[in-house]
Design an enzyme around this catalytic site. Structure first.
Site, short mmCIF file in Angstrom:
data_model
loop_
_atom_site.label_atom_id
_atom_site.label_comp_id
_atom_site.label_asym_id
_atom_site.label_seq_id
_atom_site.Cartn_x
_atom_site.Cartn_y
_atom_site.Cartn_z
N GLU A 123 -21.19 9.88 -2.28
CA GLU A 123 -21.17 9.05 -1.07
C GLU A 123 -19.81 8.39 -0.93
O GLU A 123 -19.10 8.20 -1.91
CB GLU A 123 -22.25 7.96 -1.17
CG GLU A 123 -23.67 8.50 -1.24
CD GLU A 123 -24.67 7.43 -1.68
OE1 GLU A 123 -24.63 6.32 -1.18
OE2 GLU A 123 -25.47 7.73 -2.57
N LYS A 125 -17.19 5.54 -0.78
CA LYS A 125 -17.09 4.15 -1.26
C LYS A 125 -16.28 3.38 -0.24
O LYS A 125 -15.07 3.51 -0.16
CB LYS A 125 -16.40 4.12 -2.62
CG LYS A 125 -16.42 2.73 -3.23
CD LYS A 125 -15.86 2.74 -4.64
CE LYS A 125 -16.05 1.38 -5.30
NZ LYS A 125 -15.54 0.27 -4.49
N ASP A 127 -14.57 0.39 1.76
CA ASP A 127 -13.87 -0.84 1.43
C ASP A 127 -14.39 -1.94 2.33
O ASP A 127 -13.81 -2.24 3.37
CB ASP A 127 -12.38 -0.60 1.67
CG ASP A 127 -11.54 -1.66 1.01
OD1 ASP A 127 -10.35 -1.70 1.32
OD2 ASP A 127 -12.08 -2.45 0.22
N TYR A 232 -27.22 2.04 1.66
CA TYR A 232 -27.17 3.16 0.72
C TYR A 232 -28.09 3.06 -0.47
O TYR A 232 -28.10 3.94 -1.32
CB TYR A 232 -25.73 3.36 0.22
CG TYR A 232 -25.15 2.15 -0.48
CD1 TYR A 232 -24.37 1.24 0.23
CD2 TYR A 232 -25.38 1.92 -1.82
CE1 TYR A 232 -23.84 0.13 -0.40
CE2 TYR A 232 -24.86 0.81 -2.46
CZ TYR A 232 -24.08 -0.09 -1.74
OH TYR A 232 -23.56 -1.19 -2.37
N LYS A 317 -12.28 6.85 -7.77
CA LYS A 317 -11.34 6.23 -6.85
C LYS A 317 -10.28 7.21 -6.34
O LYS A 317 -9.85 8.10 -7.07
CB LYS A 317 -10.63 5.05 -7.55
CG LYS A 317 -11.55 3.92 -7.95
CD LYS A 317 -12.17 3.21 -6.79
CE LYS A 317 -11.57 1.89 -6.40
NZ LYS A 317 -11.32 0.87 -7.32
N CYS A 411 30.82 -10.26 -5.07
CA CYS A 411 29.77 -11.06 -4.44
C CYS A 411 29.98 -11.11 -2.92
O CYS A 411 31.07 -11.43 -2.46
CB CYS A 411 29.79 -12.47 -5.01
SG CYS A 411 28.64 -13.58 -4.18
N CYS A 414 31.01 -14.96 -2.17
CA CYS A 414 32.23 -15.62 -2.64
C CYS A 414 33.29 -14.65 -3.14
O CYS A 414 34.35 -15.06 -3.59
CB CYS A 414 31.90 -16.63 -3.73
SG CYS A 414 31.38 -15.85 -5.27
N CYS A 433 26.59 -12.72 -9.91
CA CYS A 433 27.80 -13.43 -9.52
C CYS A 433 27.88 -14.63 -10.45
O CYS A 433 26.98 -15.47 -10.45
CB CYS A 433 27.72 -13.89 -8.06
SG CYS A 433 28.97 -15.12 -7.66
N CYS A 438 29.75 -20.49 -6.23
CA CYS A 438 29.36 -19.52 -5.20
C CYS A 438 28.48 -20.18 -4.12
O CYS A 438 27.42 -20.72 -4.43
CB CYS A 438 28.60 -18.37 -5.85
SG CYS A 438 27.91 -17.20 -4.65
#
Ligand SMILES: [Zn+2]
Length: 670
Positions: A123, A125, A127, A232, A317, A411, A414, A433, A438
């Protein structure tokens, strides 16, 4: 016919006939999807019945189809104890595991002297949300949520509005029917569109919507939402096979998922599984996998139960939901500690029920490993609870113009050259950095400092911090406390009132609990919980500053990494100076224990949007009364505090049998 020209006896007969006729049409429409009359004919019959019931209240009944429009709102759900503990199935993820399950069962059957081989019913499953409906003498008397498997919530009034459930059975049976409630994907879109207009939080997926709907206190809302229930299972019936049971449910007027299959062997099961891996996304509802049940009831009964589940059934699953989308660009973020994180900017795509437009690429090594290029079609999945990640690239679809992304060497904020840092004996995977001046790091540090879990300076949002930093109004965290109203008043977008508000909330933050102060400093690896653990242990900022590595790591929850970071942080002269200056501005208070110990020893997890409390407020409340709050649901979790639009934590909790608690429920406990 005119009701008042009839004798009561004739009226009563008419009411009985109408109910029977309408029930027949309901089954044709909602169970078999083969309506024989138009909606308007159905509606006019319903209208006549409603009028008769109103004129002759002595013949009115709770199980009349007219009651499906929903009764009066209630204040809270009553708890109900299930007559039979509600089990959940164990999971398998591969054909091998499925075969092992069969082998175990056959061995156990042989031990019991049975050589008959089981056949199976496969069957869907779904959710959704499990509901348990009790019929006494053929009348629906109670419907409940699964809850923790032993105790659920009474949602009878809501279930009465669901048209795939009969209010009365064709025979006076006393049975319990199990079903899974769900809402169509297109209904999710419609409802979310409406909610977006009203600026209400959106439902993440159809399961959340079904759960949120069935837990509405106003049945009229439920009646409008078009909940479906696939039934079910019957507890208490006398059937020799699962197949018979499903057919009987249909005959009783329940909606049963037509997509089911009786399989002689597991090979047939696998075939059915394979066809559904592809087909499942086309369905109106979310499907997790298949539920495989031994068809023969006598074998099922012999196999019995493990501590957690019946042995005769298993959930097979499907792989986690994955989608493809396009990588439009890679941007680079500079974090508070200087860590450089590449972020994938994606063509927005729906993944496991929510829209995803960005995903972390972690670091340069990961980009290299994936060999992902800008313009590529990438495969995306949800990692853990929420964070989406790219896990593969569809290289067959790579265009000639796809460009390799190379991490910047400097960077972006900076222009300092980036480097890896050593963590113990290893070099970090991420680039950093290392410029302590910075701007990007400063801004991130300031944002962290004023955040709710830190100094909690309301009104100083990210944008304002950035602006103030850019125009030189603030530099380090101490400078926030030197801000004057006249500095802010008159700036573009700020008036006297907003300037006032900012100064007021800055001043309000001048007294702060030790743990929040420690957290606000933004020391690497010192998160909210670690800060709490350390604060609780030492109780004094000076003791923390002078603590040795050994003293720090002796604290529960403080590992070597955290210990080393703390020692290094406070040993740094610049940091020491900053903390000294900060302590001139703020006063650390030691949290008074005004709460109780009513929740002591209990672990909570919070999910969804609560009616009145924010998550932080709920957390504070729990901790004030001695409880612990953790971020993920495990076997150690005692309660899941769940609000509207609860996420996967809700299903995790349900799977683990964790008690689901409402805000109201929490308040009752303290
Ligand atoms: Zn920098």
């Amino acid at each position: 016919m005119k009701a008042d020209s009839n004798t009561p006896k004739r009226v009563h007969q008419r009411i009985v006939d109408l109910r029977k006729l309408l029930e027949g049409h309901r089954i044709l429409y909602h169970v078999y999807d083969t309506p024989e009359v138009s909606d308007t004919v159905y509606d006019s019959l319903m209208k006549e019945l409603a009028e008769l019931e109103q004129a002759y209240p002595e013949y009115d009944s709770q199980v009349s189809p007219t009651k499906r429009v929903g009764g009066d709102p209630i204040d809270a759900f009553q708890k109900v104890t299930h007559d039979i503990k509600q089990w959940s199935f164990d999971n398998v993820f591969s054909f091998d595991e499925l075969t092992e399950w069969e082998d175990r069962n056959i061995t156990l059957l042989i031990k019991n002297g049975i050589t008959e081989k089981p056949s199976y019913v496969a069957e869907m499953k779904i959710d959704g949300l499990k509901v348990i409906m009790t019929y006494v003498d053929g009348v629906l008397t109670r419907a409940a949520t699964r809850g923790n498997g032993e105790v659920g919530e009474d949602i009878t009034e809501n279930i009465r509005t669901v048209k795939s459930i009969p209010l009365v059975l064709p025979q006076p049976l006393t049975i319990t029917v199990i079903g899974e409630a769900w809402i169509k994907k297109k209904d999710l879109d419609i409802i979310n569109n409406e909610r977006a207009k009203e600026e209400l939080p959106l439902y993440a997926n159809t399961r959340n919507l079904a759960a949120g709907t069935l837990r509405q206190l106003d049945p009229k809302v439920v009646a409008r939402r078009n909940i479906q229930i696939y039934s079910y299972d019957i507890e208490g019936g006398a059937f020799t096979t699962q197949e018979e049971e499903l057919n009987a449910l249909e005959k009783f007027g329940f909606l049963v998922n037509p997509d089911r299959k009786v399989c002689k062997t597991l090979k047939d099961v696998q075939q059915f599984y394979d066809t559904w891996i592809d087909k499942r996304s086309e369905q109106d509802y979310g499907i997790d996998g298949l539920v495989i049940k031994i068809n023969e009831r006598n074998l099922w009964d012999v196999l019995g139960y493990t501590a957690k589940s019946p042995r005769g059934g298993i959930a097979y699953k499907f792989p986690a939901e994955e989608v493809t989308t396009k990588l439009v660009a890679v941007t680079v973020q500079v974090g508070r500690t200087g860590a450089i994180t590449p972020v994938a900017e994606l063509t927005p795509v729906l993944l496991a029920g929510s829209t995803v437009a960005r995903a972390t690429l972690h670091n340069a090594d990961e980009i290299e490993r994936l060999d992902v290029r800008v313009g590529d079609t990438v495969m995306l999945r949800k990692a853990g609870d929420v964070i989406p990640e790219i896990f593969d690239v569809v290289k067959e679809l790579r265009s000639k113009t796809a460009k390799k992304f190379t991490m910047p060497t400097h960077c972006p904020s900076c222009a300092t050259e980036l480097s890896r840092v050593s963590i113990g004996k290893e070099l970090s995977a991420a680039l950093y950095c290392r410029n302590s001046e910075c701007p990007a790091q400063h801004i991130e540090g300031l944002i962290h400092f004023v955040s709710k879990k830190g100094m909690n300076i309301e009104g100083l949002g990210e944008k304002i911090i950035e602006t103030f930093h850019d125009i030189g109004l603030i530099s380090d965290v101490v400078s926030i406390y030197h801000l004057k109203k006249s500095d802010i008043d008159g700036l573009e977008g700020f008036g006297e009132k907003s300037a006032d508000n900012i100064i007021t909330s800055i001043n309000a933050s001048r007294t702060v609990p030790l743990n929040r102060f420690l957290y606000s400093l933004g020391i690497r690896h010192v998160g909210e919980q670690t800060a709490k653990d350390i604060a609780k242990h030492f109780g004094d900022i000076q003791k923390i500053r002078t603590a040795t590595f050994e003293e720090l790591t002796s604290v529960d929850g403080v590992g070597d990494k955290v210990g080393a970071e703390l020692v290094a942080f406070f040993a740094n002269a610049k940091n020491a100076n900053l903390v000294d200056r900060l302590l001139k501005e703020v006063t650390i208070i030691h949290e008074q224990k005004v709460g109780s110990s009513k929740l002591s020893g209990l672990t909570f997890v919070i999910t969804g949007t609560l009616p009145t409390l924010s998550r932080d407020e709920a957390k504070e409340l729990i901790e004030k009364h001695g409880g612990k709050v953790s971020s993920s649901v495990s076997a150690k979790t005692n309660y899941l505090l769940a609000g509207e639009s609860a996420g996967s934590k809700l299903s995790d909790a349900q799977k683990l049998g964790v008690t689901i608690l409402s805000e109201e429920g929490l308040k009752d406990m303290i």
